[in-house]
Design an enzyme around this catalytic site. Structure first.
Site, PDB file in Angstrom:
ATOM      1  N   ALA A  62       0.858  -1.195   0.000  1.00  0.00           N
ATOM      2  CA  ALA A  62       0.000   0.000   0.000  1.00  0.00           C
ATOM      3  C   ALA A  62       0.891   1.242   0.000  1.00  0.00           C
ATOM      4  O   ALA A  62       2.036   1.197   0.455  1.00  0.00           O
ATOM      5  CB  ALA A  62      -0.873  -0.010   1.250  1.00  0.00           C
ATOM      6  N   GLY A 112       0.765  -5.096   0.862  1.00  0.00           N
ATOM      7  CA  GLY A 112      -0.342  -5.155  -0.096  1.00  0.00           C
ATOM      8  C   GLY A 112       0.053  -5.903  -1.361  1.00  0.00           C
ATOM      9  O   GLY A 112      -0.783  -6.538  -2.010  1.00  0.00           O
ATOM     10  N   GLU A 115      -0.382  -9.358  -0.719  1.00  0.00           N
ATOM     11  CA  GLU A 115      -1.829  -9.639  -0.703  1.00  0.00           C
ATOM     12  C   GLU A 115      -2.391  -9.753  -2.122  1.00  0.00           C
ATOM     13  O   GLU A 115      -3.235 -10.599  -2.392  1.00  0.00           O
ATOM     14  CB  GLU A 115      -2.547  -8.544   0.100  1.00  0.00           C
ATOM     15  CG  GLU A 115      -2.177  -8.630   1.583  1.00  0.00           C
ATOM     16  CD  GLU A 115      -2.684  -7.461   2.410  1.00  0.00           C
ATOM     17  OE1 GLU A 115      -2.273  -6.332   2.135  1.00  0.00           O
ATOM     18  OE2 GLU A 115      -3.498  -7.702   3.317  1.00  0.00           O
ATOM     19  N   GLU A 135       4.137  -5.171   7.266  1.00  0.00           N
ATOM     20  CA  GLU A 135       3.253  -4.154   7.868  1.00  0.00           C
ATOM     21  C   GLU A 135       3.525  -3.945   9.347  1.00  0.00           C
ATOM     22  O   GLU A 135       3.427  -2.824   9.859  1.00  0.00           O
ATOM     23  CB  GLU A 135       1.782  -4.561   7.690  1.00  0.00           C
ATOM     24  CG  GLU A 135       1.230  -4.390   6.279  1.00  0.00           C
ATOM     25  CD  GLU A 135       1.384  -5.633   5.414  1.00  0.00           C
ATOM     26  OE1 GLU A 135       2.240  -6.490   5.745  1.00  0.00           O
ATOM     27  OE2 GLU A 135       0.659  -5.758   4.415  1.00  0.00           O
TER      28      GLU A 135
HETATM   29  C1  LIG Z   1      -3.033  -2.749   3.470  1.00  0.00           C
HETATM   30  C2  LIG Z   1      -1.631  -3.220   3.437  1.00  0.00           C
HETATM   31  O1  LIG Z   1      -1.587  -4.464   4.054  1.00  0.00           O
HETATM   32  C3  LIG Z   1      -0.753  -2.291   4.124  1.00  0.00           C
HETATM   33  C4  LIG Z   1       0.569  -2.187   3.466  1.00  0.00           C
HETATM   34  O2  LIG Z   1       0.856  -2.717   2.424  1.00  0.00           O
HETATM   35  S1  LIG Z   1       1.681  -1.216   4.276  1.00  0.00           S
HETATM   36  C5  LIG Z   1       3.093  -1.239   3.227  1.00  0.00           C
HETATM   37  C6  LIG Z   1       3.841  -2.509   3.318  1.00  0.00           C
HETATM   38  N1  LIG Z   1       5.031  -2.421   2.558  1.00  0.00           N
HETATM   39  C7  LIG Z   1       6.186  -2.098   3.100  1.00  0.00           C
HETATM   40  O3  LIG Z   1       6.297  -1.882   4.278  1.00  0.00           O
HETATM   41  C8  LIG Z   1       7.351  -2.009   2.151  1.00  0.00           C
HETATM   42  C9  LIG Z   1       8.059  -0.736   2.369  1.00  0.00           C
HETATM   43  N2  LIG Z   1       9.151  -0.578   1.447  1.00  0.00           N
HETATM   44  C10 LIG Z   1      10.330  -1.207   1.582  1.00  0.00           C
HETATM   45  O4  LIG Z   1      10.546  -2.028   2.432  1.00  0.00           O
HETATM   46  C11 LIG Z   1      11.410  -0.823   0.639  1.00  0.00           C
HETATM   47  O5  LIG Z   1      11.153   0.493   0.201  1.00  0.00           O
HETATM   48  C12 LIG Z   1      11.520  -1.731  -0.603  1.00  0.00           C
HETATM   49  C13 LIG Z   1      12.054  -3.088  -0.180  1.00  0.00           C
HETATM   50  C14 LIG Z   1      10.193  -1.872  -1.281  1.00  0.00           C
HETATM   51  C15 LIG Z   1      12.510  -1.093  -1.614  1.00  0.00           C
HETATM   52  O6  LIG Z   1      13.711  -0.822  -0.961  1.00  0.00           O
HETATM   53  P1  LIG Z   1      14.857   0.033  -1.684  1.00  0.00           P
HETATM   54  O7  LIG Z   1      15.073  -0.509  -3.034  1.00  0.00           O
HETATM   55  O8  LIG Z   1      16.000   0.086  -0.735  1.00  0.00           O
HETATM   56  O9  LIG Z   1      14.275   1.479  -1.900  1.00  0.00           O
HETATM   57  P2  LIG Z   1      13.738   2.531  -0.836  1.00  0.00           P
HETATM   58  O10 LIG Z   1      14.687   3.658  -0.791  1.00  0.00           O
HETATM   59  O11 LIG Z   1      13.361   1.898   0.430  1.00  0.00           O
HETATM   60  O12 LIG Z   1      12.388   2.981  -1.547  1.00  0.00           O
HETATM   61  C16 LIG Z   1      12.416   3.694  -2.776  1.00  0.00           C
HETATM   62  C17 LIG Z   1      11.379   4.784  -2.701  1.00  0.00           C
HETATM   63  O13 LIG Z   1      10.097   4.160  -2.664  1.00  0.00           O
HETATM   64  C18 LIG Z   1       9.350   4.635  -1.552  1.00  0.00           C
HETATM   65  N3  LIG Z   1       8.526   3.517  -1.063  1.00  0.00           N
HETATM   66  C19 LIG Z   1       8.895   2.247  -0.865  1.00  0.00           C
HETATM   67  N4  LIG Z   1       7.842   1.524  -0.466  1.00  0.00           N
HETATM   68  C20 LIG Z   1       6.792   2.363  -0.419  1.00  0.00           C
HETATM   69  C21 LIG Z   1       5.411   2.223  -0.081  1.00  0.00           C
HETATM   70  N5  LIG Z   1       4.894   1.051   0.256  1.00  0.00           N
HETATM   71  N6  LIG Z   1       4.655   3.320  -0.119  1.00  0.00           N
HETATM   72  C22 LIG Z   1       5.152   4.518  -0.483  1.00  0.00           C
HETATM   73  N7  LIG Z   1       6.437   4.710  -0.820  1.00  0.00           N
HETATM   74  C23 LIG Z   1       7.235   3.634  -0.788  1.00  0.00           C
HETATM   75  C24 LIG Z   1      10.405   5.049  -0.535  1.00  0.00           C
HETATM   76  O14 LIG Z   1       9.880   5.981   0.373  1.00  0.00           O
HETATM   77  C25 LIG Z   1      11.467   5.636  -1.445  1.00  0.00           C
HETATM   78  O15 LIG Z   1      11.030   6.931  -1.767  1.00  0.00           O
HETATM   79  P3  LIG Z   1      12.090   8.077  -2.169  1.00  0.00           P
HETATM   80  O16 LIG Z   1      12.724   7.616  -3.431  1.00  0.00           O
HETATM   81  O17 LIG Z   1      11.264   9.296  -2.300  1.00  0.00           O
HETATM   82  O18 LIG Z   1      13.072   8.147  -1.037  1.00  0.00           O
END
Ligand SMILES: C[C@H](O)CC(=O)SCCNC(=O)CCNC(=O)[C@H](O)C(C)(C)COP(=O)(O)OP(=O)(O)OC[C@H]1O[C@@H](n2cnc3c(N)ncnc32)[C@H](O)[C@@H]1OP(=O)(O)O
Length: 750
Positions: A62, A112, A115, A135
């Site tokens: 998400a 997400g 998912e 998450e």
């Molecule tokens: C309803 C659902 O169940 C709820 C959810 O899904 S909550 C979200 C769950 N997902 C996460 O927690 C994943 C979060 N992201 C990550 O772990 C890492 O970013 C990644 C493994 C995807 C990529 O890592 P990496 O290649 O090192 O790049 P990273 O610098 O972290 O991210 C690149 C850019 O994408 C953005 N980004 C990554 N994941 C994002 C997300 N889920 N939402 C918004 N922005 C995101 C980062 O903020 C960063 O932005 P920037 O370039 O402006 O700094």
């Protein structure tokens, strides 16, 4: 379009999520997916469907920035416009497809994204892909059906570890655990298409939860998982909610009923301050990499020189070598060099013995390390990091030697934690090559790096310093060259008040416990023993006037002086006569520690000398005095322009000082847990008490760390003002403050 479709000649419709950089499921992508997917379902030419992601990522989950917008809308409005409910509808749409849907995992499928993959009927994964539910690290749970789908395909222990700890599985492990159906060996999309054409639709929502999982839940298997999660992160509320969702999934409830529980729990979490704190940290960590005004291409870093083979120098050398970068490690005497290399080797050899490092890697690491006594070996390095003892004249001499022996564009960095870097750099012909790289001990383990900008550092130097941190996987924050930089400057009043409440009557155990209960990784007394009690003592000796301390009075020093005079610096000074592997405030025996009874007796003697009668000090008072003064100092650093934004301070404290992530860092804590007005008001109360103590008791010196920061006062006046979702009020007020006030720090006008 963020979701694009195409129909292959074999009749497989491919829908690609295309929302760089990580294909996060923001409103635009979800809306577009929901428009495009039905076109494939209704197209008579399409026999089956493949869902995939553009680039190297299937989907990063998400869109995290949209959660703040959801929260700002409030629960009522969220009912009409809920991005997670929209996401859930997208899952239903995929799940209900009458045509087989296969997820082609071209890279990580996270949150997400995981998912979406579970909403598809099957999953075909490339060897480099992974599936994960991180998450919980954002204080959330998989809120788009993941908690109900995962236990329908994976064994409960796997599902629990994935969702409770946020540990992803690589493609092979996901296959072994029933999450992935096939790991592609040649062409991912071809193999996914083939699978789709040869298998009937099989939605996970229609599957029964496996009876082993049901049995494990009935036998109390969830409690064990919860206990582990709660022990690891006692302040987090997400694990309890996750367990409720697992219970719903595995207790035989229909899929839809389980989803209701998931939805309720997700909503509770997304509105919690803990989740807000963790989301703040996720975004702040990335924001910290964007330093205002630092935008030049970094210089290449192919070889590094380290001066000083002590604990810090050795640890820093390891950071580079472990990333494949050759290091020239220099010291002044053969025995010091040998000692440093031996220490490094013992750490690698320990990992080799435990099977955590292969023999080949071990040999490779050693081949990348060149110990030397000769400055001439620095002739081709791209950066030198000086890590010699904290003596100004020694550092200046080292800088001159480095300058003589390096290329003109080689960066010259210092690992000082207390000296003025501008003063050190002033001896060079070109001080623009200089910046501070303040590593934390042990440097090969601690994640934080304070990169210090001097008044003369060039933008090229600073860009290269930030790039260096990325290469060695450190969380870097750019700070200005003020006394103690950010971390230690804020630690000074915190440690000072810890000593002061001790003199007033709090016990050492109580002080540390109040702080660990707050969530700190360790209390201030234990921290002092860990880093070495002599640091401040030596600084004061170097400054020449023990009574005056360095520049300002950071609380009573009699106890620490007494310990240091006895050579009891903490963990680094063993005392075999009492079988202690370290002696400071505590006696450390093995992994255990207890307060040294001699320290207790000394404290009583100090009280007697100063005419103090011990009183009961509450935990609340300890927390307020230690943390509010620390926060006040953070405000002063911001108003003086020594750091770009409040979230950078939070990152320093989370990764360098063990501040609890669920409280988001000291500045987030101030804004979201306590409120500026309360901090201001309590600082005034405690400040008045300190003043009275100083006027009445000749043993005390005036304290200025209670003096409220002007920025804090400005924030207190604006308390309650609404800001854009994702912004902090501190930074909004700071922007105006900087416009209207001049300040010495490098960020004051940025
Ligand atoms: C309803 C659902 O169940 C709820 C959810 O899904 S909550 C979200 C769950 N997902 C996460 O927690 C994943 C979060 N992201 C990550 O772990 C890492 O970013 C990644 C493994 C995807 C990529 O890592 P990496 O290649 O090192 O790049 P990273 O610098 O972290 O991210 C690149 C850019 O994408 C953005 N980004 C990554 N994941 C994002 C997300 N889920 N939402 C918004 N922005 C995101 C980062 O903020 C960063 O932005 P920037 O370039 O402006 O700094």
């Amino acid at each position: 379009m963020p979701a694009t479709i195409n129909v292959r000649p074999d009749g497989v419709g491919v829908i690609t999520m295309d929302s760089p950089p990580v294909n996060s499921l923001g409103t635009e992508l979800v809306t577009s997916f929901k428009q495009e997917f039905p076109k494939l379902v209704s197209d008579p030419k399409v026999k089956a469907i493949v869902v995939t992601g553009k680039g190297n990522m299937f989907c990063g989950g998400a869109e995290i920035t949209e959660f703040a917008i959801m929260v700002a809308m409030g629960p009522e409005k969220m009912k009409e416009n809920n991005p997670v409910a929209a996401l859930s509808e997208m899952m239903d749409m995929i799940d209900a497809s009458p045509k087989t849907v296969v997820a082609a995992l071209n890279g990580p499928a996270l949150g997400g994204g995981g998912e979406v993959s579970l909403a598809c009927h099957y999953r075909v994964a490339s060897a480099k892909s992974s599936v994960g539910f991180p998450e919980v690290k954002l204080g959330l749970l998989p809120g788009a059906q993941g908690t109900q789908r995962l236990p329908r395909v994976a064994p409960l222990p796997t599902a629990m570890s994935m969702i409770l700890q946020g540990n992803p599985l690589n493609a092979q492990a996901a296959k072994k655990n029933g999450i992935v159906d096939l790991v592609a060996s040649k062409d991912l999309i071809e193999e996914a298409a083939e699978w789709a054409l040869s298998h009937p639709p099989a939605p996970i929502s229609k599957r029964e939860v496996h009876k082993t999982n049901r049995f494990m839940v009935a036998a109390g298997g969830l409690e064990q998982g919860l206990n582990t999660a709660v022990n690891a992160a006692p302040l987090m509320i997400a694990p309890r909610s996750i367990i409720k969702c697992f219970e719903a999934a595995c207790s035989g409830k229909p899929f839809r009923d389980g989803l209701k529980v998931e939805q309720e729990e997700f909503t509770k979490l997304v509105f919690s301050v803990e989740s807000a704190a963790l989301r703040h940290l996720f975004l702040s960590e990335r924001l910290a990499q964007k330093v205002p005004g630092v935008d030049e291409k970094p210089l290449p870093l192919n070889k590094i020189g380290i001066l000083g083979a002590g604990l810090m120098g050795g640890g820093i050398a390891m950071c580079f070598i472990q990333k494949g970068i050759p290091v020239v490690l220099k010291d002044a005497k053969q025995e010091w060099l040998d000692g440093g290399v031996k220490k490094i080797d013992s750490l690698w050899a320990g990992r080799l013995k435990k099977g955590k490092l292969s023999k080949d890697k071990y040999n490779q690491y050693h081949s990348l390390l060149k110990p030397t006594l000769d400055f001439a070996d620095f002739k081709d390095v791209d950066m030198v990091i000086e890590a010699v003892p904290e003596i100004m004249d020694l550092k200046k001499q080292c800088f001159l030697d480095i300058e003589k022996n390096t290329k003109p564009d080689c960066l010259i960095c210092t690992n000082t934690s207390g000296l003025n870097i501008d003063d050190i750099a002033a001896v060079l012909k070109d001080p623009s090559r200089v910046m501070g790289t303040h590593f934390f001990s042990p440097a090969n383990v601690m994640q934080l790096l304070e990169n210090v900008r001097t008044s003369k550092s060039s933008i090229k130097t600073l860009s290269t310093g930030m790039q260096m941190a990325k290469i060695i996987s450190k969380k870097a924050v750019m700070v200005g060259n003020c006394d103690g930089f950010v971390g230690n400057r804020m630690l000074a009043p915190y440690a000072g008040e810890a000593k002061m409440v001790g003199e007033e009557g709090a016990t050492i155990e109580q002080i540390d416990k109040a702080c660990t209960k707050f969530g700190m990784a360790m209390g201030p007394m234990a921290l002092g023993d860990l880093v070495g009690l002599e640091l401040f003592w030596k600084q004061r000796q170097a400054a020449g006037d023990m009574k005056k301390q360095t520049k300002t009075y950071y609380g009573p020093y009699e106890l620490t002086d007494w310990l240091c005079e006895k050579g009891r610096f903490g963990l680094k000074t063993p005392d075999p006569s009492i079988k202690a592997n370290g002696r400071g405030v505590f006696i450390h025996q093995g992994r255990d520690k207890y307060v040294d009874p001699e320290v207790v007796a000394k404290m009583e003697e100090i009280r007697k000398t100063k005419g103090i009668t011990a009183r009961a000090v509450s935990d609340e008072e300890i927390v307020e005095r230690l943390f509010f003064t620390m926060i006040n100092e953070g405000f002063k650093i911001l108003e003086e322009g020594y750091v770009a934004r409040s979230s950078d301070i939070d990152i320093v404290y989370i990764y360098g000082y063990g501040f609890p992530p669920s409280k988001g860092g000291p500045m987030f804590f101030a804004e979201n847990y306590v409120g500026f007005q309360k901090i201001l008001e309590r600082l005034k109360v405690y400040g008045a008490q300190a003043k009275e103590r100083f006027t009445k008791n000749p043993h005390y010196l005036p304290i200025d760390y209670f003096e409220p920061s002007k920025l804090l006062e400005a924030c207190a006046q604006k308390q309650g003002t609404k800001v854009f979702p994702g912004q902090t009020l501190i930074d909004v007020v700071l922007k105006d403050f900087r416009k209207n006030n001049s300040a010495p720090g490098p960020f004051s006008k940025l």
